[in-house]
Design an enzyme around this catalytic site. Structure first.
Site, PDB file in Angstrom:
ATOM      1  N   HIS A   6       0.817  -1.223   0.000  1.00 24.70           N
ATOM      2  CA  HIS A   6       0.000   0.000   0.000  1.00 24.70           C
ATOM      3  C   HIS A   6       0.848   1.271   0.000  1.00 24.70           C
ATOM      4  O   HIS A   6       0.351   2.349  -0.307  1.00 24.70           O
ATOM      5  CB  HIS A   6      -0.998  -0.020   1.173  1.00 24.70           C
ATOM      6  CG  HIS A   6      -0.410   0.262   2.517  1.00 24.70           C
ATOM      7  ND1 HIS A   6      -0.160  -0.723   3.440  1.00 24.70           N
ATOM      8  CD2 HIS A   6      -0.051   1.422   3.116  1.00 24.70           C
ATOM      9  CE1 HIS A   6       0.319  -0.183   4.550  1.00 24.70           C
ATOM     10  NE2 HIS A   6       0.393   1.130   4.381  1.00 24.70           N
ATOM     11  N   ASP A  54       0.358  -7.630   1.425  1.00 26.39           N
ATOM     12  CA  ASP A  54       0.750  -6.230   1.627  1.00 26.39           C
ATOM     13  C   ASP A  54       2.259  -6.057   1.714  1.00 26.39           C
ATOM     14  O   ASP A  54       2.779  -5.406   2.628  1.00 26.39           O
ATOM     15  CB  ASP A  54       0.076  -5.656   2.876  1.00 26.39           C
ATOM     16  CG  ASP A  54       0.155  -4.120   2.915  1.00 26.39           C
ATOM     17  OD1 ASP A  54       0.348  -3.519   1.844  1.00 26.39           O
ATOM     18  OD2 ASP A  54       0.021  -3.552   4.015  1.00 26.39           O
ATOM     19  N   SER A  73       4.508   2.783   7.936  1.00 24.48           N
ATOM     20  CA  SER A  73       4.181   1.645   7.082  1.00 24.48           C
ATOM     21  C   SER A  73       5.336   1.318   6.150  1.00 24.48           C
ATOM     22  O   SER A  73       5.875   2.187   5.464  1.00 24.48           O
ATOM     23  CB  SER A  73       2.938   1.955   6.251  1.00 24.48           C
ATOM     24  OG  SER A  73       1.792   2.002   7.050  1.00 24.48           O
TER      25      SER A  73
END
Length: 646
Positions: A129, A162, A244
Site C-alpha cells: 500500500h 501487503d 508503514s
C-alpha cells in the site's frame, strides 16, 4: 549490657540505616544461640559471657554496615556498567539500522511511507500500500539518512500479503539489514520500529521507537484476498502513519517484520499501543518472486476444515480437482499437520496457509479410519483481485535469472574463473562418467515429490540393470553424447542429444529419433550439463524465465524437522513440447531438482541432484536420480573431467 540494652542498640543501628533487617536478625540469632549454649554455667560466668557476647554482637553489627555498603557499592557499579554497556550496544544497533531505513516518495517527492534495504545491491522491502500509487511508472525515490534521494524502482508485489520489493540505484553499495527468524520471536522480546511517521524528518533520518512484542502469530483480516496479515507480530512499540513499510527490528538489529498496520483510536489515526508487522519468515517464501518482478499470489488447498469437538480439524469441503483432492484427501479426513506444522484448529490452519505462495509444494499429514497418511501437493494460487493487470518487466526478470545462475556457478565452482575461460576460448571438453542403476516402480507411479519411499530413490522391485555410462559434451557445441556399456536402462548404446531432440544411429548410419517423452528428458539433461560447464552463466541464462519460489520437499529433501529449503524456480522450454522447472537452493545456490513435463500428455520426469562434492574443478552431485512413472534411474558419479581447450 543486658538483653534489653542490646536489643535497643540493634534497633538504633537499624533506624540509622547502618544495618538491614536481615543483619539485625542475624545478630539476634547469634546472641540467642550463645545464650542457650551457656545455661548450665554459673550465674557470674553467664553474666560475663553475656556481656562479652553482647559486645561482640555490637562490634559485628558495626562491621556489617561497612561490608554491606562496600558490597552494595560494588553491585551498583556493576549494574551501572552493564546498563551502560547495553545502552551503548542498543545505540550502535540503531545507528547501523538507521542507515538502511528508506523514506519512500513519488516522483514529485510526495508521500512519506517507509522501507528497509536488505542487501548491498539496493534491494529492499516495504508495504504494497506504500507503493501502490507508483505502479503506473514503477518509479519513485528513496531517501536515506545521509539526506539524499536515490532513484527507486518497484519490482515485485504481494497484494495479498501487503508486501512489495523495490531497488535503489545511485550507489555502488548500500548499507543493508538482514532478515531474522521471526518464528524465534517471543512475547516480551525487544521490538524496535523505524520509519518516517508524519514526515517528521525532512533530511530522511528515521524516527526510532522502542517497545516489546505483545503477541505473535496474530491474524488480521484484509479486504477480500488483499492486505491480509495472516501471521503477524503484535507490538506496543509506537507505530504511526508513515511507519508503514519500515522495519520492525530485534535487539540484534535483524529485521523480524515489516510494519504495516495499527489499531487506532476512534477519534483519529494515531497509535493506541497495538501495532502489527508482517513476519519475516512469511516474506522469505515470497522473496524470490518479488525480486524477479512478479505479482506473487498466496496459495490455497481449495479445501476448508471445521473444528469438531473431540475429533479436531476435519476437512469438510473441497472440489474435484482441488490440490487437496488430487493429494487423495477427502471430506471427513482429519488434518494432522500442514507443511510440517501440527494443526490445532481451523483458525490455526487458515493463519498458517496464508503464509505460503501459490505453486508451493507442501506436505500434508491427515488421518482416515485411524490411519495416518502423508501426501505432497502443490498449492493453488489465489487471485489477488487487482483491477488492472500487473505486467512482468522482462529486464527485471532477466536480472533475477542471471543472479540465480551466477550464485549457482559460484556454489558449484564453475565461476567466475571457469566461465571466463569458457567465454574466452569458446570451448571445453567435458566428460561425466557414472554408474547407471535402473529400478522399475512397483505401483506404476512416480509423481513429483512422492518418488523414493525406499532408500534408493523409488518404490521398486529391485535392480533391473546396471551399466557404465559416459556423457561427453563441449561448451561450444549444442550436441552431447551418451555412451552406455552394459544393460542399464537398455535401448541404444549411444544417444546424441541437444535441447531440442535426441536420436541414435544404426550400423548403417540411419537416424532414429527418440519418442517425445524420452527426448524431453535428454533435452533437460543437456541444459543441466551446460549449467555445470558454465556456458549458461556466460549466456546470462538465455531461455530461462524466473517463476518465483518453491519448497524442496519429497524423499530427497533434508528432513531435520525444520522448514524445507526455499528454492528459486526457473522455467525453460525444451524439446519444443515440454516445460522444464529448474529449482535452485536460495541459501546454498545449488541446483536441487529439475522437473520436466510433457505439455500434451502431462507425463513427468523428475531429476534429483544429491550430495554435492568436489569433483576436480567443480562441485558435482554424487548422484543424479531420474524418476518417471515407469522407472527410477540412478547415476552415481564415478568421475568428472572438465578441460578447457583453445
Amino acid at each position: 549490657m543486658d538483653d534489653q540494652d542490646a536489643s535497643l542498640s540493634l534497633l538504633m543501628a537499624q533506624a540509622r540505616g547502618q544495618m538491614s533487617v536481615v543483619q539485625v536478625n542475624l545478630v539476634r540469632q547469634s546472641a540467642r544461640a550463645e545464650a542457650r549454649g551457656s545455661l548450665a554455667a554459673p550465674l557470674r560466668t553467664r553474666s560475663v559471657d553475656r556481656f562479652v557476647a553482647g559486645l561482640c554482637c555490637l562490634l559485628f553489627a558495626a562491621a556489617i554496615p561497612a561490608i554491606a555498603r562496600s558490597d552494595a557499592q560494588d553491585d551498583l557499579t556493576e549494574a551501572l556498567r552493564i546498563t551502560r554497556q547495553a545502552e551503548a550496544q542498543r545505540i550502535a544497533v540503531i545507528d547501523r539500522a538507521a542507515r538502511c531505513v528508506v523514506c519512500v516518495v513519488d516522483a514529485q517527492r510526495r508521500g512519506g511511507g517507509s522501507g528497509v534495504v536488505i542487501d548491498e545491491e539496493g534491494y529492499g522491502l516495504t508495504n504494497f500500500h506504500v507503493v501502490a500509487n507508483l505502479l503506473d511508472t514503477r518509479r519513485g525515490f528513496g531517501g536515506l539518512c545521509d539526506g539524499k534521494l536515490y532513484p527507486l524502482e518497484v519490482l515485485g508485489i504481494d497484494v495479498g500479503g501487503d508486501v512489495a520489493m523495490f531497488r535503489l540505484t545511485g550507489r555502488e553499495r548500500f548499507d543493508a539489514s538482514s532478515l531474522g527468524d521471526s518464528d524465534a520471536v517471543a512475547v516480551g522480546d525487544t521490538a524496535i520500529a523505524m520509519g518516517n511517521p508524519f514526515v517528521l524528518a525532512e533530511d530522511y533520518t528515521p524516527t526510532v521507537t522502542l517497545g516489546i512484542v505483545t503477541g505473535v502469530h496474530r491474524y488480521q483480516w484484509g479486504e477480500g484476498n488483499q492486505l491480509v496479515y495472516s501471521d503477524c507480530i503484535q507490538v506496543d512499540t509506537a507505530i504511526n502513519p508513515g511507519n508503514s513499510g519500515g522495519p520492525l527490528m530485534s535487539a540484534r538489529g535483524e529485521v523480524i517484520g515489516i510494519n504495516g498496520r495499527i489499531s487506532i483510536n476512534a477519534r483519529g489515526r494515531f497509535n493506541v499501543g497495538v501495532g502489527y508487522a508482517i513476519s519475516a519468515n512469511q516474506i522469505k517464501r515470497f522473496m524470490p518472486g518479488l525480486r524477479a518482478g512478479l505479482l506473487v499470489e498466496h496459495g490455497s488447498l481449495a479445501a476448508t476444515v471445521d473444528d469438531v469437538e473431540g475429533r479436531g480439524a476435519l476437512f469438510n469441503r473441497m472440489y474435484d480437482g482441488a490440490p487437496a483432492w488430487n493429494a487423495g484427501i477427502r471430506p471427513g479426513d482429519r488434518l494432522i499437520s500442514f507443511a510440517g506444522h501440527e494443526i490445532h484448529s481451523r483458525n490455526h490452519f487458515a493463519s498458517l496457509l496464508g503464509t505460503y505462495p501459490g505453486g508451493w509444494t507442501v506436505e500434508v499429514v491427515y488421518e482416515r479410519d485411524g490411519q495416518r497418511r502423508t501426501a505432497i501437493t502443490r498449492l493453488e494460487p489465489l487471485s489477488s483481485g487487482m483491477d488492472a493487470p500487473f505486467e512482468v518487466d522482462p529486464r527485471v526478470n532477466a536480472t533475477a535469472v542471471t543472479q540465480v545462475l551466477r550464485r549457482f556457478a559460484e556454489a558449484a565452482g564453475v565461476a567466475p574463473q571457469r566461465t571466463q575461460r569458457t567465454q574466452r576460448t569458446g570451448s571445453s571438453r567435458n566428460l561425466w562418467a557414472a554408474r547407471e542403476t535402473v529400478a522399475a516402480m512397483d505401483d506404476g507411479s512416480a509423481a513429483e515429490g512422492e518418488v523414493g519411499a525406499s532408500g534408493n530413490g523409488g518404490r521398486n522391485r529391485g535392480d533391473e540393470g546396471i551399466a557404465s555410462v559416459t556423457f561427453e559434451w563441449r561448451a561450444s557445441e549444442s550436441d552431447a553424447v551418451l555412451r552406455r556399456s552394459g544393460n542399464g536402462a537398455g535401448g541404444p548404446k549411444e544417444v546424441t542429444f541437444n535441447v531440442s531432440s535426441a536420436w541414435w544411429l544404426d550400423s548403417e548410419g540411419k537416424r532414429f529419433d527418440l519418442p517425445p517423452t524420452e527426448a524431453m528428458n535428454y533435452a533437460a539433461l543437456r541444459v543441466l550439463l551446460s549449467l555445470f560447464d558454465g556456458s549458461e552463466v556466460t549466456n546470462n541464462g538465455g531461455g530461462f524465465v524466473h517463476r518465483g519460489a518453491d519448497a524442496w520437499t519429497g524423499w530427497a529433501a533434508p528432513r531435520n524437522g525444520a522448514e524445507p529449503p526455499i528454492l528459486h524456480v526457473l522455467h525453460r522450454d525444451v524439446a519444443g513440447h515440454a516445460l522444464a522447472r529448474f529449482a535452485f537452493d536460495v541459501d546454498e545456490g545449488f541446483l536441487r531438482r529439475v522437473v520436466v513435463t510433457d505439455q500434451p500428455s502431462g507425463a513427468q520426469t523428475v531429476f534429483d541432484l544429491l550430495d554435492y562434492a568436489d569433483r576436480g574443478p567443480a562441485r558435482f552431485p554424487r548422484s543424479v536420480v531420474v524418476s518417471s512413472a515407469d522407472a527410477v534411474v540412478r547415476y552415481d558419479t564415478v568421475e568428472l573431467i572438465m578441460v578447457e581447450t583453445e
